[in-house]
Design an enzyme around this catalytic site. Structure first.
Site, short mmCIF file in Angstrom:
data_model
loop_
_atom_site.label_atom_id
_atom_site.label_comp_id
_atom_site.label_asym_id
_atom_site.label_seq_id
_atom_site.Cartn_x
_atom_site.Cartn_y
_atom_site.Cartn_z
N CYS A 234 0.82 -1.22 0.00
CA CYS A 234 0.00 0.00 0.00
C CYS A 234 0.85 1.27 0.00
O CYS A 234 1.49 1.58 1.00
CB CYS A 234 -0.90 -0.05 1.23
SG CYS A 234 -1.73 1.48 1.64
N CYS B 87 0.09 3.74 2.84
CA CYS B 87 0.57 3.19 4.12
C CYS B 87 2.06 3.48 4.29
O CYS B 87 2.51 3.82 5.39
CB CYS B 87 0.33 1.68 4.17
SG CYS B 87 -1.41 1.21 4.07
#
Length: 137
Positions: free
Chosen positions: A62, A65
């Site tokens: 991600c 993230c």
């Protein structure tokens, strides 16, 4: 006599390894201040033993993230009165399902084992506001 000493030395060596691993764990914990929670039981224990905590649901693939990770880690160092946990949704799918994680990153703030607030997205301002609100709760 050497054969009777050998088991004692092996026992001491085993104790040294255990102690060393414990010290290494505590040193790593104090350096990063973020605890990786690898299964649902770990998440529940973390939530139970900490009065105020934040769960950060993330994934290695991600990009948002990856962007928010150093900010989260820095906040953990700046707010030692709060407990910061990290849950990789691919490694801990059970906890992700239990907390109904539909996107990452997702932050769940917990006060006395109850969800105080939650939000999804790599929004530094929202994270800072949420942490401040949790501290004051």
């Amino acid at each position: 006599m050497i054969s009777s000493i050998s088991p004692i030395l092996r026992s001491r060596a085993a104790l040294s390894r255990v102690s060393y691993q414990g010290i290494r764990f505590h040193a790593a914990r104090s350096m990063s201040s973020v605890v990786t929670l690898s299964d649902e039981d770990a998440v529940e224990k973390f939530k139970t033993i900490n009065e105020k905590s934040i769960l950060y649901f993330t994934a290695s693939w991600c990009p948002p993230c990856k962007m928010i990770k150093p900010i989260y880690e820095s906040m953990a160092k700046d707010h030692p009165e709060l407990s910061f946990g990290k849950v990789d949704i691919d490694d801990n799918a059970e906890a992700a399902a239990k907390y109904e994680i539909s996107g990452v990153p997702t932050f769940i703030l917990i006060d006395k084992e109850k969800i105080f607030s939650r939000f999804s997205g790599a929004d530094q301002n929202q994270l800072e506001l949420s942490v401040s609100a949790l501290k004051e709760a």
